[in-house]
Design a protein around this motif. Sequence first.
Motif, PDB file in Angstrom:
ATOM      1  N   ASP A 116       0.870  -1.182   0.000  1.00  0.00           N
ATOM      2  CA  ASP A 116       0.000   0.000   0.000  1.00  0.00           C
ATOM      3  C   ASP A 116       0.903   1.227   0.000  1.00  0.00           C
ATOM      4  N   PHE A 117       1.208   1.764  -1.179  1.00  0.00           N
ATOM      5  CA  PHE A 117       2.100   2.920  -1.227  1.00  0.00           C
ATOM      6  C   PHE A 117       1.837   3.703  -2.504  1.00  0.00           C
ATOM      7  N   SER A 118       2.507   4.841  -2.643  1.00  0.00           N
ATOM      8  CA  SER A 118       2.227   5.751  -3.756  1.00  0.00           C
ATOM      9  C   SER A 118       3.141   5.538  -4.957  1.00  0.00           C
TER      10      SER A 118
ATOM     11  N   ASP B 139      -0.234  -4.730   3.732  1.00  0.00           N
ATOM     12  CA  ASP B 139      -1.003  -3.525   3.433  1.00  0.00           C
ATOM     13  C   ASP B 139      -1.337  -2.798   4.731  1.00  0.00           C
ATOM     14  N   LYS B 140      -2.083  -1.679   4.600  1.00  0.00           N
ATOM     15  CA  LYS B 140      -2.359  -0.852   5.771  1.00  0.00           C
ATOM     16  C   LYS B 140      -3.244  -1.569   6.784  1.00  0.00           C
TER      17      LYS B 140
ATOM     18  N   THR C  31      -0.258  11.476  10.138  1.00  0.00           N
ATOM     19  CA  THR C  31      -0.001  11.033   8.772  1.00  0.00           C
ATOM     20  C   THR C  31      -0.350  12.088   7.735  1.00  0.00           C
TER      21      THR C  31
ATOM     22  N   PRO D 123      -3.835  12.004  -0.012  1.00  0.00           N
ATOM     23  CA  PRO D 123      -3.505  10.586  -0.247  1.00  0.00           C
ATOM     24  C   PRO D 123      -3.123   9.820   1.011  1.00  0.00           C
ATOM     25  N   ALA D 124      -2.410  10.460   1.924  1.00  0.00           N
ATOM     26  CA  ALA D 124      -1.986   9.774   3.146  1.00  0.00           C
ATOM     27  C   ALA D 124      -3.181   9.451   4.029  1.00  0.00           C
TER      28      ALA D 124
ATOM     29  N   LEU E 209      -5.290   6.591   2.421  1.00  0.00           N
ATOM     30  CA  LEU E 209      -4.669   5.276   2.580  1.00  0.00           C
ATOM     31  C   LEU E 209      -4.852   4.757   4.004  1.00  0.00           C
ATOM     32  N   ARG E 210      -4.648   5.641   4.964  1.00  0.00           N
ATOM     33  CA  ARG E 210      -4.798   5.247   6.369  1.00  0.00           C
ATOM     34  C   ARG E 210      -6.254   4.889   6.677  1.00  0.00           C
TER      35      ARG E 210
ATOM     36  N   ARG F 259      -8.678   3.824   4.581  1.00  0.00           N
ATOM     37  CA  ARG F 259      -9.068   2.567   3.937  1.00  0.00           C
ATOM     38  C   ARG F 259      -8.509   1.360   4.690  1.00  0.00           C
ATOM     39  N   GLY F 260      -7.259   1.481   5.112  1.00  0.00           N
ATOM     40  CA  GLY F 260      -6.656   0.386   5.864  1.00  0.00           C
ATOM     41  C   GLY F 260      -7.376   0.138   7.173  1.00  0.00           C
TER      42      GLY F 260
END
Length: 242
Positions: free
Chosen positions: A133-135, A170-171, A196, A216-217, A220-221, A223-224
């Motif tokens: 899980d990264f950009s 993943d997150k 974050t 984006p950060a 991602l956090r 969704r995880g």
Amino acid sequence: MHTSALVLFSGGQDSTTCLAQALSKYQRVETIAFDYGQRHKVELQARLNVLREIKSRFPQWVSRMGEDHLLDIAVLGQVSDTSLTRDVAFKMESSGLPNTFVPGRNLLFLTLAAALAYRRDLQVLVTGVCETDFSGYPDCRDDTMKAMQLALSLGMDKRFLIETPLMWIDKADTWRLAQSLGGQTLVDLIIEHTHTCYLGDRAHRHVWGYGCGECPACALRARGYERYVAANQPLKTLSDVS
């Protein structure tokens, strides 16, 4: 056997989880962070809050926690034209990478961390980079970490180990790892005290922590965390449904 580690610790979810794992594994653990001219200094304060809370909530780890180091590397901000070092909107570049990518950042971080580890006789460099899980940052990839480990070990004539506990998870799994290391206490600490958000937002509180909720950060956090919570919900039985 390795007995000491230096954790690249920004005060975010990932580096806090890595710090907890290092404290569970190694006899002596130090932390390092970098002031590189980032737009927001919130993370630099957040990391101090996290360190304080870890010492308060996990007394079994206190004896393993060594010095914390903050290095001023403003030169990185001077040579970087990104949305993390300039007041510009987030966007995708023609390269296919988001403009949150700071070229050379992790390479410089690891080089300076290794130099400090050399002086302080620390064997393992721990970083929260991940290519699941990264950009898409090239300096977060496993191949990059392996190359850096070889280069630093050869260049300093000291056998360093670069440890990347989050590389292949993943997150949602990162939240689960935190729970396995420190239970709900560590999960709550991460929600309340880590930072974050790219915009430095500490005004808006969500179930997963503080942030703007849109960068984006944060996305991602969030969704995880949603996947982590969903996977930990008890399964319904027929009696629950009836």
